[in-house]
Write an enzyme that holds these catalytic residues in place. Structure first.
Site, PDB file in Angstrom:
ATOM      1  N   CYS A 152       0.776  -1.247   0.000  1.00 41.81           N
ATOM      2  CA  CYS A 152       0.000   0.000   0.000  1.00 41.81           C
ATOM      3  C   CYS A 152       0.805   1.294   0.000  1.00 41.81           C
ATOM      4  O   CYS A 152       0.539   2.183  -0.803  1.00 41.81           O
ATOM      5  CB  CYS A 152      -0.919   0.019   1.215  1.00 41.81           C
ATOM      6  SG  CYS A 152      -2.173  -1.245   1.124  1.00 41.81           S
ATOM      7  N   ARG A 198       5.376  -8.125  -0.973  1.00 43.56           N
ATOM      8  CA  ARG A 198       5.242  -7.010  -1.913  1.00 43.56           C
ATOM      9  C   ARG A 198       5.977  -5.763  -1.413  1.00 43.56           C
ATOM     10  O   ARG A 198       5.795  -5.351  -0.275  1.00 43.56           O
ATOM     11  CB  ARG A 198       3.753  -6.716  -2.162  1.00 43.56           C
ATOM     12  CG  ARG A 198       3.130  -7.745  -3.078  1.00 43.56           C
ATOM     13  CD  ARG A 198       1.659  -7.527  -3.265  1.00 43.56           C
ATOM     14  NE  ARG A 198       0.925  -7.826  -2.055  1.00 43.56           N
ATOM     15  CZ  ARG A 198      -0.396  -7.654  -1.920  1.00 43.56           C
ATOM     16  NH1 ARG A 198      -1.083  -7.147  -2.924  1.00 43.56           N
ATOM     17  NH2 ARG A 198      -1.008  -7.959  -0.796  1.00 43.56           N
TER      18      ARG A 198
HETATM   19  C1  UDX Z   1      -0.729  -0.427   5.858  1.00 42.35           C
HETATM   20  C2  UDX Z   1      -1.583   0.442   6.782  1.00 42.35           C
HETATM   21  O1  UDX Z   1      -1.086   0.343   8.118  1.00 42.35           O
HETATM   22  C3  UDX Z   1      -3.027   0.001   6.728  1.00 42.35           C
HETATM   23  O2  UDX Z   1      -3.835   0.857   7.500  1.00 42.35           O
HETATM   24  C4  UDX Z   1      -3.493   0.018   5.285  1.00 42.35           C
HETATM   25  O3  UDX Z   1      -4.808  -0.469   5.201  1.00 42.35           O
HETATM   26  C5  UDX Z   1      -2.582  -0.807   4.411  1.00 42.35           C
HETATM   27  O4  UDX Z   1      -1.237  -0.377   4.552  1.00 42.35           O
HETATM   28  P1  UDX Z   1       0.378  -2.846   6.017  1.00 42.35           P
HETATM   29  O5  UDX Z   1       1.074  -2.478   4.755  1.00 42.35           O
HETATM   30  O6  UDX Z   1      -0.277  -4.166   6.110  1.00 42.35           O
HETATM   31  O7  UDX Z   1      -0.750  -1.761   6.362  1.00 42.35           O
HETATM   32  O8  UDX Z   1       1.432  -2.829   7.208  1.00 42.35           O
HETATM   33  P2  UDX Z   1       2.017  -1.731   8.240  1.00 42.35           P
HETATM   34  O9  UDX Z   1       1.983  -2.337   9.577  1.00 42.35           O
HETATM   35  O10 UDX Z   1       1.401  -0.422   8.085  1.00 42.35           O
HETATM   36  O11 UDX Z   1       3.545  -1.680   7.824  1.00 42.35           O
HETATM   37  C6  UDX Z   1       3.995  -1.166   6.577  1.00 42.35           C
HETATM   38  C7  UDX Z   1       5.497  -1.163   6.515  1.00 42.35           C
HETATM   39  O12 UDX Z   1       6.048  -0.170   7.402  1.00 42.35           O
HETATM   40  C8  UDX Z   1       6.157  -2.482   6.939  1.00 42.35           C
HETATM   41  O13 UDX Z   1       7.234  -2.763   6.079  1.00 42.35           O
HETATM   42  C9  UDX Z   1       6.630  -2.198   8.351  1.00 42.35           C
HETATM   43  O14 UDX Z   1       7.710  -3.007   8.724  1.00 42.35           O
HETATM   44  C10 UDX Z   1       7.031  -0.743   8.225  1.00 42.35           C
HETATM   45  N1  UDX Z   1       7.041  -0.017   9.508  1.00 42.35           N
HETATM   46  C11 UDX Z   1       5.886   0.127  10.226  1.00 42.35           C
HETATM   47  C12 UDX Z   1       8.218   0.550   9.971  1.00 42.35           C
HETATM   48  O15 UDX Z   1       9.266   0.443   9.327  1.00 42.35           O
HETATM   49  N2  UDX Z   1       8.202   1.256  11.142  1.00 42.35           N
HETATM   50  C13 UDX Z   1       7.073   1.417  11.877  1.00 42.35           C
HETATM   51  O16 UDX Z   1       7.147   2.086  12.941  1.00 42.35           O
HETATM   52  C14 UDX Z   1       5.877   0.830  11.409  1.00 42.35           C
END
Ligand code: UDX
Length: 442
Positions: free
Chosen positions: A256, A326
């Site tokens: 996303c 992804r």
């Molecule tokens: C995200 C949004 O959180 C969600 O609301 C939306 O519907 C879809 O996109 P998702 O991609 O499943 O969800 O995972 P998320 O937990 O948001 O993490 C995204 C990325 O950011 C991951 O690679 C995670 O490791 C990274 N991340 C997250 C960080 O590097 N640091 C953080 O503090 C939080």
């Protein structure tokens, strides 16, 4: 849909897809996605009021509400290539509904879409004749992978956008009433269509921006001797900032964030807002920088060459508790290291070898890329470990790093792309251990 079926036993939910293999898998206990708690919910409702089918036309005919939940990848061709959302699957759905539907329907956009897509969907539907009436709603999904079932059970909010005339309001109410079966009414927000569509892009842009902001600070921390976790904690205690989403990492991934920001950038450019477009694009640029910075650091630390050196990769998924890769930072780091001539020994508890090969653009495992069932085997004889996914099982209390250290080339390097392990514990074992935005060993 499984959640709706679980919560509303009187509503029949039919999930349709043209991919027979996937639909087949949904009918077994080997679901096509790994998501903690999902199988239990599917099992509860499957065969009762949750059905899976490839008969798309029949499902369109028999439904009152149709959720469009197809992929909207970044466009790879033509106008807007690399940024705009590719809406061909959404359009195909709308055309199929227009062709097949014999009665009035509520169409719900569940896919994340650019602002004003609902208008295009409505035009396609309305152009097909006037004997049926269609209402289009926007109902973006905010669940995160790995915590999807929790997020669905207890969402911070449900957002529903619709037209504000009489019929629009009635359609919105129909959907509100479904969610209200288990979501407190005050957590269900209704807006106009465009606000709803834009809120989804904005939420993802803000979340990603927080990560790029803390990642930008991680580079400065490394240069100055500050500790990014301490800085994150200190600023997160400000209630205006809040503690979540401040974890520095090797870079955000997932289906996303990047896609939605690029989509937003494209929209801004389309409306002539180049400063706004540039502002948001820098969030993605910072993320690219962070991934590149990590692989460069490995190379420079390993005496400026990784050629012919074995590097163990711990974790390939874009985050823990999912088998989704992804846009995973691991893809970029692995590609960089392969380009530098490294040999990668990859371990991930959930991601299949076939998926990793596809992600790396390789045909088969080789001397350069091998796959391992457990971290010990992957690290055996390696010069370095790059930890790229924060799997709990890789914490120092669950993985025996002393055993791993004993089997590695010396000096044994450890690069923690998630600040998962206690670097001091690893240093005490003998590792030369590096984190993200962490001070070097004293
Ligand atoms: C995200 C949004 O959180 C969600 O609301 C939306 O519907 C879809 O996109 P998702 O991609 O499943 O969800 O995972 P998320 O937990 O948001 O993490 C995204 C990325 O950011 C991951 O690679 C995670 O490791 C990274 N991340 C997250 C960080 O590097 N640091 C953080 O503090 C939080």
């Amino acid at each position: 849909m499984a959640k709706i079926a679980q919560k509303c036993a009187d509503i029949e939910v039919v999930v349709v897809d043209i991919n027979g293999e996937r639909i087949g898998a949904w009918q077994t206990d080997e679901l096509p996605v790994y998501e903690p708690g999902l199988l239990e919910v599917v099992r509860e409702a499957r065969g009762r009021n949750l059905f899976f089918s490839t008969d798309v036309d029949a499902a369109i005919e028999s439904s009152d509400i149709i959720f469009i939940s197809v992929n909207t990848p970044t466009k790879g061709y033509g106008i807007g290539a690399g940024k705009a959302a590719d809406l061909r699957y959404v359009e195909k759905c709308a055309r199929q509904i227009a062709r097949v539907a014999k009665s009035d329907k509520i169409i719900v956009e569940k896919s994340t879409l650019p602002v004003r897509t609902a208008e295009s969907i409505k035009r396609i539907l309305d152009a097909s004749g006037s004997h049926r009436r269609f209402q289009v709603l926007s109902n973006p999904e905010f669940l995160a992978e790995g915590t999807a079932m929790k997020d669905l059970e207890n969402p911070d909010r449900v957002l529903i956008g619709g037209e504000t005339d009489g019929e629009g309001t009635a359609a919105v109410k129909t959907l509100v009433d479904i969610y209200a079966r288990w979501v407190p009414r005050e957590n269900i927000i209704t807006t106009n269509l465009w606000s709803s569509e834009l809120s989804k892009l904005t939420a993802n842009a803000f979340l990603a921006q927080r990560i790029s902001s803390i990642n930008a600070m991680s580079a400065l921390c490394e240069a100055t001797g500050a500790d990014v976790d301490e800085v994150g904690y200190a600023i997160g205690r400000d209630s205006r900032i809040g503690p979540k989403f401040l974890k520095a990492s090797v870079g955000f991934g997932g289906s996303c964030f990047q896609k939605d920001i690029l989509n937003l950038v494209y929209l801004c450019s389309h409306f002539g807002l180049s400063e706004v477009a540039d502002y948001w694009e820098s969030v993605v640029q910072m993320n690219d920088y962070q991934k590149r910075r990590f692989s460069r650091r490995i190379v420079s630390t390993l005496f400026n060459t990784v050629s012919g050196k074995k590097i163990a990769i711990f974790g390939f998924a874009f985050k823990k508790d999912t088998n989704d890769t992804r846009e995973s930072a691991a893809i970029h780091v692995c590609r960089d290291l392969l380009e530098e001539g490294a040999e990668l020994a990859i371990f991930d508890p959930q991601v299949s070898h076939e998926q990793i090969l596809r992600d790396l653009g390789l045909e088969a495992a080789s001397a350069e890329v091998t796959f391992h069932q457990e971290p010990y085997e992957a690290a055996n004889g390696a010069h370095a470990i790059a930890l790229l996914t924060e799997w709990d099982s890789l914490r120092e209390d669950q993985t025996d790093y002393a055993r791993i250290f004993a089997s590695m080339e010396k000096p044994a390097f450890f690069f923690d792309g998630r600040n998962l392990v206690d670097l001091d514990v690893l240093r005490a074992i003998g590792f030369e251990a590096h984190g993200i935005g962490k001070p070097a060993a004293r």
